[in-house]
Write an enzyme that holds these catalytic residues in place. Structure first.
Site, PDB file in Angstrom:
ATOM      1  CG  MET A   1     -11.299   3.732   1.605  1.00  0.00           C
ATOM      2  SD  MET A   1      -9.773   3.614   2.548  1.00  0.00           S
ATOM      3  CE  MET A   1      -8.579   3.582   1.210  1.00  0.00           C
TER       4      MET A   1
ATOM      5  CB  SER B   1      -0.899   0.005   1.241  1.00  0.00           C
ATOM      6  OG  SER B   1      -1.386   1.315   1.428  1.00  0.00           O
TER       7      SER B   1
ATOM      8  CG  ASP C   1      -5.032   2.628   0.664  1.00  0.00           C
ATOM      9  OD1 ASP C   1      -6.027   1.892   0.568  1.00  0.00           O
ATOM     10  OD2 ASP C   1      -3.931   2.249   1.100  1.00  0.00           O
TER      11      ASP C   1
ATOM     12  N   GLY D   1       0.903  -1.986   4.182  1.00  0.00           N
ATOM     13  CA  GLY D   1       1.579  -0.697   4.086  1.00  0.00           C
ATOM     14  C   GLY D   1       2.768  -0.649   5.021  1.00  0.00           C
TER      15      GLY D   1
ATOM     16  N   GLY E   1      -9.072   4.388   6.618  1.00  0.00           N
ATOM     17  CA  GLY E   1      -8.700   5.789   6.839  1.00  0.00           C
ATOM     18  C   GLY E   1      -7.226   6.018   7.083  1.00  0.00           C
TER      19      GLY E   1
ATOM     20  N   GLY F   1      -3.106   4.149   7.812  1.00  0.00           N
ATOM     21  CA  GLY F   1      -2.207   3.009   7.922  1.00  0.00           C
ATOM     22  C   GLY F   1      -1.791   2.823   9.375  1.00  0.00           C
ATOM     23  N   GLY F   2      -1.131   1.711   9.637  1.00  0.00           N
ATOM     24  CA  GLY F   2      -0.519   1.500  10.946  1.00  0.00           C
ATOM     25  C   GLY F   2      -1.459   1.133  12.075  1.00  0.00           C
TER      26      GLY F   2
ATOM     27  CG  MET G   1      -8.202   7.494   1.971  1.00  0.00           C
ATOM     28  SD  MET G   1      -7.473   7.444   3.610  1.00  0.00           S
ATOM     29  CE  MET G   1      -6.669   5.837   3.567  1.00  0.00           C
TER      30      MET G   1
ATOM     31  CG  ASP H   1      -6.325  -2.599   2.970  1.00  0.00           C
ATOM     32  OD1 ASP H   1      -5.269  -2.376   3.596  1.00  0.00           O
ATOM     33  OD2 ASP H   1      -6.898  -1.743   2.265  1.00  0.00           O
ATOM     34  N   GLY H   2      -5.267  -4.138   6.088  1.00  0.00           N
ATOM     35  CA  GLY H   2      -5.263  -3.498   7.397  1.00  0.00           C
ATOM     36  C   GLY H   2      -4.551  -4.334   8.446  1.00  0.00           C
ATOM     37  N   GLY H   3      -3.401  -3.848   8.898  1.00  0.00           N
ATOM     38  CA  GLY H   3      -2.676  -4.543   9.966  1.00  0.00           C
ATOM     39  C   GLY H   3      -2.092  -5.879   9.552  1.00  0.00           C
TER      40      GLY H   3
ATOM     41  CG  HIS I   1      -9.283   0.480  -0.807  1.00  0.00           C
ATOM     42  ND1 HIS I   1      -8.689   0.255   0.425  1.00  0.00           N
ATOM     43  CD2 HIS I   1     -10.626   0.516  -0.576  1.00  0.00           C
ATOM     44  CE1 HIS I   1      -9.633   0.157   1.349  1.00  0.00           C
ATOM     45  NE2 HIS I   1     -10.804   0.322   0.776  1.00  0.00           N
TER      46      HIS I   1
ATOM     47  CG  HIS J   1      -3.907  -1.411  -1.795  1.00  0.00           C
ATOM     48  ND1 HIS J   1      -5.052  -2.083  -2.191  1.00  0.00           N
ATOM     49  CD2 HIS J   1      -4.282  -0.638  -0.752  1.00  0.00           C
ATOM     50  CE1 HIS J   1      -6.063  -1.745  -1.410  1.00  0.00           C
ATOM     51  NE2 HIS J   1      -5.629  -0.853  -0.531  1.00  0.00           N
TER      52      HIS J   1
ATOM     53  CG  MET K   1     -11.908  -2.542   4.491  1.00  0.00           C
ATOM     54  SD  MET K   1     -10.295  -2.165   3.786  1.00  0.00           S
ATOM     55  CE  MET K   1      -9.549  -1.161   5.075  1.00  0.00           C
TER      56      MET K   1
HETATM   57  C1  DX5 Z   1      -6.482   1.837   5.311  1.00  0.00           C
HETATM   58  C2  DX5 Z   1      -5.956   1.443   3.969  1.00  0.00           C
HETATM   59  C3  DX5 Z   1      -4.844   0.478   3.964  1.00  0.00           C
HETATM   60  C4  DX5 Z   1      -3.599   0.904   4.699  1.00  0.00           C
HETATM   61  C5  DX5 Z   1      -3.030  -0.339   5.338  1.00  0.00           C
HETATM   62  O1  DX5 Z   1      -7.648   2.561   5.149  1.00  0.00           O
HETATM   63  O2  DX5 Z   1      -6.984   0.901   3.181  1.00  0.00           O
HETATM   64  O3  DX5 Z   1      -4.523   0.069   2.648  1.00  0.00           O
HETATM   65  O4  DX5 Z   1      -2.625   1.495   3.910  1.00  0.00           O
HETATM   66  O5  DX5 Z   1      -1.964   0.030   6.126  1.00  0.00           O
HETATM   67  P1  DX5 Z   1      -1.268  -0.977   7.134  1.00  0.00           P
HETATM   68  O6  DX5 Z   1      -0.788  -2.145   6.336  1.00  0.00           O
HETATM   69  O7  DX5 Z   1      -0.178  -0.158   7.724  1.00  0.00           O
HETATM   70  O8  DX5 Z   1      -2.320  -1.385   8.134  1.00  0.00           O
HETATM   71 ZN    ZN Z   2      -6.530   0.010   1.190  1.00  0.00          ZN
END
Ligand code: DX5
Ligand code: ZN
Length: 218
Positions: free
Chosen positions: A70, A10, A37, A197, A144, A146-147, A39, A177-179, A68, A35, A139
């Site tokens: 959002m 990401s 993102d 990410g 919204g 990363g991290g 937003m 996607d996420g964590g 993606h 990927h 998800m």
């Molecule tokens: C969050 C995004 C993710 C994000 C994931 O809304 O959709 O793609 O970048 O980040 P990590 O891998 O750090 O959780």
């Molecule tokens: Zn994403």
């Protein structure tokens, strides 16, 4: 479905001042998926990048640009992403607009279509679209930022999607996607594509090691 996971780094965690080099580095680790993102500051409380950046990234011809969205009103922007050269466009079922129509529009343009949902949204909300999409994104954080920490209670959706796919002969890839890390992926054996990410762009041994760590399905 697949022997190895497909890692989808990401860009949210990449260095935006040198995106071309960041992408070349992760792709050298052996993945084509990137990927992106998108937003809008409304659907999620954060503002990132849009179609003009995707258009520039398209110069990297071999990348599979996985967008993606959002955003509150995807129907206003889908044409821009198609024209910019997106390979996949994933829509949130909670966004405005008629999802079936939007998915059809994306697919008619020869672009892959994905559907996704927030953690609080039940899987039943996306079931009507599962026969049509190329990708279903689960998800495992609230969209919204990363991290954030991986939400284990979302893994059940991954397994259920795999069962529904098998029972109905559907063809979508299952993406998470996420964590996602080399630890949390152990719960995701029935997924196909892992978005990451922080794990990739903050990996102490470098991006290529991170990609290798994510690929392995054991
Ligand atoms: C969050 C995004 C993710 C994000 C994931 O809304 O959709 O793609 O970048 O980040 P990590 O891998 O750090 O959780
Ligand atoms: Zn994403």
């Amino acid at each position: 479905m697949t022997d190895q996971f497909i890692p989808a780094p990401s860009l949210l965690s990449a260095d935006f001042s040198k995106l071309d080099r960041e992408i070349a580095d992760v792709m050298a680790g052996g993945t084509q998926w990137i990927h992106v993102d998108v937003m809008d500051g409304h659907f999620v409380p954060n503002l990132t990048i849009g179609a003009p950046v995707v258009k520039s990234l398209r110069k990297i011809q071999s990348a599979y640009l996985d967008c993606h969205l959002m955003i509150e009103e995807p129907e206003r922007y889908i044409d821009d992403f198609i024209k910019a050269g997106a390979n996949n466009i994933t829509l949130h079922v909670e966004s405005q607009g008629d999802m079936a129509t939007l998915i059809k529009k994306i697919k008619t343009a020869g672009v892959d279509a994905g559907i996704t949902l927030r953690p609080a949204t039940p899987l039943s909300a996306i079931e009507p679209f599962l026969s049509e999409v190329d990708l279903v994104l689960v998800m495992t954080v609230n969209p919204g930022f990363g991290g954030q920490s991986f939400m284990e209670d979302q893994v059940a959706k991954v397994n259920e999607l795999a069962e529904l796919r098998e029972a109905n002969g559907w063809n979508y890839k299952i993406q998470v996607d996420g964590g996602v890390t080399d630890k949390t992926k152990l719960q995701l054996t029935r997924a196909d594509v892992l978005v990451a990410g922080s794990f990739v762009f903050k990996h102490p041994q470098g991006y290529q090691q991170a990609i290798a760590d994510l690929k392995e399905k054991s």
